[in-house]
Design a protein around this motif. Structure first.
Motif, mmCIF file in Angstrom:
data_model
loop_
_atom_site.group_PDB
_atom_site.id
_atom_site.type_symbol
_atom_site.label_atom_id
_atom_site.label_comp_id
_atom_site.label_asym_id
_atom_site.label_seq_id
_atom_site.Cartn_x
_atom_site.Cartn_y
_atom_site.Cartn_z
ATOM 1 N N SER A 200 -13.272 102.567 98.898
ATOM 2 C CA SER A 200 -13.645 101.155 98.900
ATOM 3 C C SER A 200 -12.910 100.429 100.015
ATOM 4 O O SER A 200 -12.060 101.002 100.714
ATOM 5 C CB SER A 200 -13.306 100.517 97.553
ATOM 6 O OG SER A 200 -11.922 100.254 97.471
ATOM 7 N N SER A 201 -13.214 99.152 100.156
ATOM 8 C CA SER A 201 -12.553 98.345 101.186
ATOM 9 C C SER A 201 -11.095 98.067 100.856
ATOM 10 O O SER A 201 -10.347 97.569 101.701
ATOM 11 C CB SER A 201 -13.300 97.025 101.369
ATOM 12 O OG SER A 201 -13.329 96.298 100.153
ATOM 13 N N THR A 202 -10.668 98.390 99.624
ATOM 14 C CA THR A 202 -9.264 98.197 99.247
ATOM 15 C C THR A 202 -8.502 99.516 99.209
ATOM 16 O O THR A 202 -7.378 99.563 98.724
ATOM 17 C CB THR A 202 -9.164 97.497 97.873
ATOM 18 O OG1 THR A 202 -9.788 98.325 96.874
ATOM 19 C CG2 THR A 202 -9.844 96.142 97.894
ATOM 20 N N SER A 203 -9.125 100.579 99.711
ATOM 21 C CA SER A 203 -8.507 101.912 99.682
ATOM 22 C C SER A 203 -7.999 102.319 101.062
ATOM 23 O O SER A 203 -8.497 101.864 102.089
ATOM 24 C CB SER A 203 -9.519 102.971 99.223
ATOM 25 O OG SER A 203 -10.114 102.651 97.994
ATOM 26 N N PHE A 204 -7.005 103.204 101.074
ATOM 27 C CA PHE A 204 -6.630 103.922 102.282
ATOM 28 C C PHE A 204 -6.149 105.301 101.879
ATOM 29 O O PHE A 204 -5.937 105.581 100.691
ATOM 30 C CB PHE A 204 -5.582 103.164 103.100
ATOM 31 C CG PHE A 204 -4.195 103.129 102.510
ATOM 32 C CD1 PHE A 204 -3.215 104.012 102.934
ATOM 33 C CD2 PHE A 204 -3.862 102.188 101.549
ATOM 34 C CE1 PHE A 204 -1.928 103.966 102.408
ATOM 35 C CE2 PHE A 204 -2.580 102.127 101.016
ATOM 36 C CZ PHE A 204 -1.619 103.019 101.444
ATOM 37 N N CYS A 205 -6.012 106.194 102.839
ATOM 38 C CA CYS A 205 -5.721 107.602 102.531
ATOM 39 C C CYS A 205 -4.459 108.075 103.236
ATOM 40 O O CYS A 205 -4.078 107.561 104.295
ATOM 41 C CB CYS A 205 -6.886 108.490 102.964
ATOM 42 S SG CYS A 205 -8.476 108.059 102.235
ATOM 43 N N VAL A 206 -3.824 109.063 102.631
ATOM 44 C CA VAL A 206 -2.706 109.754 103.269
ATOM 45 C C VAL A 206 -2.978 111.251 103.244
ATOM 46 O O VAL A 206 -3.736 111.737 102.398
ATOM 47 C CB VAL A 206 -1.355 109.453 102.572
ATOM 48 C CG1 VAL A 206 -1.095 107.962 102.518
ATOM 49 C CG2 VAL A 206 -1.300 110.076 101.185
ATOM 50 N N THR A 207 -2.383 111.958 104.175
ATOM 51 C CA THR A 207 -2.540 113.410 104.240
ATOM 52 C C THR A 207 -1.472 114.078 103.393
ATOM 53 O O THR A 207 -0.276 113.828 103.587
ATOM 54 C CB THR A 207 -2.429 113.899 105.699
ATOM 55 O OG1 THR A 207 -3.395 113.221 106.503
ATOM 56 C CG2 THR A 207 -2.656 115.402 105.780
ATOM 57 N N HIS A 208 -1.901 114.898 102.449
ATOM 58 C CA HIS A 208 -0.945 115.632 101.615
ATOM 59 C C HIS A 208 -0.270 116.746 102.411
ATOM 60 O O HIS A 208 -0.880 117.310 103.334
ATOM 61 C CB HIS A 208 -1.656 116.279 100.416
ATOM 62 C CG HIS A 208 -2.011 115.328 99.329
ATOM 63 N ND1 HIS A 208 -1.130 114.398 98.845
ATOM 64 C CD2 HIS A 208 -3.149 115.188 98.596
ATOM 65 C CE1 HIS A 208 -1.708 113.720 97.874
ATOM 66 N NE2 HIS A 208 -2.935 114.165 97.713
ATOM 67 N N PRO A 209 0.942 117.137 102.040
ATOM 68 C CA PRO A 209 1.547 118.339 102.631
ATOM 69 C C PRO A 209 0.696 119.562 102.273
ATOM 70 O O PRO A 209 0.080 119.605 101.199
ATOM 71 C CB PRO A 209 2.924 118.418 101.957
ATOM 72 C CG PRO A 209 3.174 117.050 101.431
ATOM 73 C CD PRO A 209 1.851 116.476 101.086
ATOM 74 N N LYS A 210 0.635 120.537 103.151
ATOM 75 C CA LYS A 210 -0.164 121.735 102.859
ATOM 76 C C LYS A 210 0.377 122.481 101.649
ATOM 77 O O LYS A 210 -0.384 123.051 100.861
ATOM 78 C CB LYS A 210 -0.200 122.649 104.090
ATOM 79 C CG LYS A 210 -0.983 122.065 105.261
ATOM 80 C CD LYS A 210 -1.038 123.042 106.431
ATOM 81 C CE LYS A 210 -1.850 122.442 107.580
ATOM 82 N NZ LYS A 210 -1.910 123.379 108.741
ATOM 83 N N ASP A 211 1.687 122.479 101.517
ATOM 84 C CA ASP A 211 2.323 123.141 100.371
ATOM 85 C C ASP A 211 2.119 122.274 99.128
ATOM 86 O O ASP A 211 2.637 121.166 99.036
ATOM 87 C CB ASP A 211 3.823 123.328 100.647
ATOM 88 C CG ASP A 211 4.537 124.094 99.539
ATOM 89 O OD1 ASP A 211 3.925 124.329 98.470
ATOM 90 O OD2 ASP A 211 5.712 124.441 99.739
ATOM 91 N N ARG A 212 1.371 122.795 98.159
ATOM 92 C CA ARG A 212 1.072 122.008 96.957
ATOM 93 C C ARG A 212 2.325 121.631 96.190
ATOM 94 O O ARG A 212 2.362 120.607 95.509
ATOM 95 C CB ARG A 212 0.121 122.797 96.046
ATOM 96 C CG ARG A 212 -1.248 123.032 96.639
ATOM 97 C CD ARG A 212 -2.149 123.758 95.665
ATOM 98 N NE ARG A 212 -1.598 125.054 95.276
ATOM 99 C CZ ARG A 212 -2.104 125.813 94.303
ATOM 100 N NH1 ARG A 212 -3.155 125.402 93.613
ATOM 101 N NH2 ARG A 212 -1.559 126.976 94.017
ATOM 102 N N MET A 213 3.374 122.423 96.289
ATOM 103 C CA MET A 213 4.607 122.129 95.575
ATOM 104 C C MET A 213 5.341 120.926 96.172
ATOM 105 O O MET A 213 6.223 120.364 95.534
ATOM 106 C CB MET A 213 5.524 123.359 95.583
ATOM 107 C CG MET A 213 4.903 124.600 94.947
ATOM 108 S SD MET A 213 4.326 124.293 93.254
ATOM 109 C CE MET A 213 5.875 123.973 92.421
ATOM 110 N N LYS A 214 4.964 120.536 97.384
ATOM 111 C CA LYS A 214 5.581 119.374 98.012
ATOM 112 C C LYS A 214 4.707 118.128 97.879
ATOM 113 O O LYS A 214 5.070 117.062 98.376
ATOM 114 C CB LYS A 214 5.848 119.660 99.490
ATOM 115 C CG LYS A 214 6.889 120.757 99.717
ATOM 116 C CD LYS A 214 7.130 120.975 101.205
ATOM 117 C CE LYS A 214 8.175 122.075 101.430
ATOM 118 N NZ LYS A 214 8.414 122.312 102.872
ATOM 119 N N CYS A 215 3.583 118.267 97.207
ATOM 120 C CA CYS A 215 2.668 117.149 97.014
ATOM 121 C C CYS A 215 3.263 116.164 96.005
ATOM 122 O O CYS A 215 3.782 116.563 94.966
ATOM 123 C CB CYS A 215 1.317 117.677 96.515
ATOM 124 S SG CYS A 215 0.085 116.412 96.192
#
Length: 291
Positions: A200-215
């Motif tokens: 939506s217009s109120t959303s933004f995104c970030v890139t997760h670390p590739k390692d799921r344990m660091k997410c």
């Protein structure tokens, strides 16, 4: 050798160690100005934690359900999607700190959401928890609202406990954090093009670390830039697939709702509603108020 040892002991005795004992003189009360208790960053923390503003919302049915950020004496900021399933059953809900082992907690009176919010949608995915009374404690703090325009590539700090990623490991009562970059919104939209999720217009995104344990990604959990709250985890994917970006609600676009609700409470225009006798069976109840 003896002289070296003596010198080392002297240095340890006299060297100004980093202080982890910040304490405020008084507890927070209903009239405490936010500016007197603003979090000043990791270097001012009250222990091996991330600040006296970071809380989690617990419920007797599901243990931890949301991350929460302490904004003012009676208000905490969470995700509307996160708290929505419990809006008529707040009797067993409380907020608990992550920065102390003391018996410090708060009880919830009601939840305010924007009138435009719809469950499972991302637009205006924000909620304000209204507490029965301010959170006590000499280490409790508030966090400032974001004042920085969010742009692609900015590195922010994400916090989480793991309660939305229990398939990867057990959740912890202690929060963890990690650095994440803001992702280009067009790239984020493409990655979700074949899913039911629509930004939506109120959303933004970030890139997760590739390692799921660091997410670091739990519902309602905060995202900070410097000493300010700039995002809260919105409805979206979990850490099981870190190829998909994390979706956050942009606090910059929620400031009007947050400050207007705070003002209306201060003026007595938003009163604490009466709780229905059977909350779960009362869809017309105003326990969850749309502001």
């Amino acid at each position: 050798m003896a002289k070296i040892l003596l010198w080392a002991l002297l240095v340890l005795e006299l060297w100004p160690l980093r202080s982890w004992s910040k304490l405020y003189k008084y507890n927070i009360n209903g009239k405490t100005p936010k500016s007197r208790r603003w979090w000043e960053g990791p270097e001012s923390n009250t222990g091996s934690n991330y600040g006296g503003w970071l809380f989690r919302v617990s419920h007797h049915r599901d243990a931890t359900i949301c991350g929460a950020s302490y904004y003012s004496a009676y208000l905490m900021i969470v995700s509307a999607n996160c708290i929505h399933p419990y809006r008529y059953d707040l009797e067993g809900a409380s907020v608990e700190p992550t920065f102390t082992d003391d018996n410090v907690f708060g009880l919830i009176d009601t939840v305010y959401t924007p009138s435009q919010f719809q469950q499972h949608k991302l637009y205006m995915d924000i909620a304000l928890i209204r507490l029965q009374s301010p959170i006590k404690g000499k280490t409790t703090e508030f966090i400032k609202l974001c004042s920085t325009t969010i742009t692609t590539g900015m590195r922010m700090t994400a916090y989480a406990w793991g309660f939305d990623s229990m398939s990867l490991g057990p959740q912890s009562s202690k929060a963890k954090n990690g650095s994440v970059p803001v992702e280009d919104i067009a790239s984020c939209r493409r990655k979700y093009a074949k899913t039911d999720i629509r930004l939506s217009s109120t959303s933004f995104c970030v890139t997760h670390p590739k390692d799921r344990m660091k997410c670091r990604y739990d519902g309602g959990a905060p995202l900070t830039y410097g000493t300010e709250l700039c995002g809260v985890v919105s409805h979206g994917p979990l850490c099981t697939d870190t190829r998909q970006p994390g979706i956050y609600t942009n606090i910059n676009k929620m400031v009007d709702f947050i400050e207007d609700t705070e003002k209306r409470i201060a003026l007595g225009w938003l009163r604490i509603p009466k709780k229905p006798r059977k909350p779960v069976q009362a869809p017309q109840s105003n326990e969850c108020v749309s502001a």
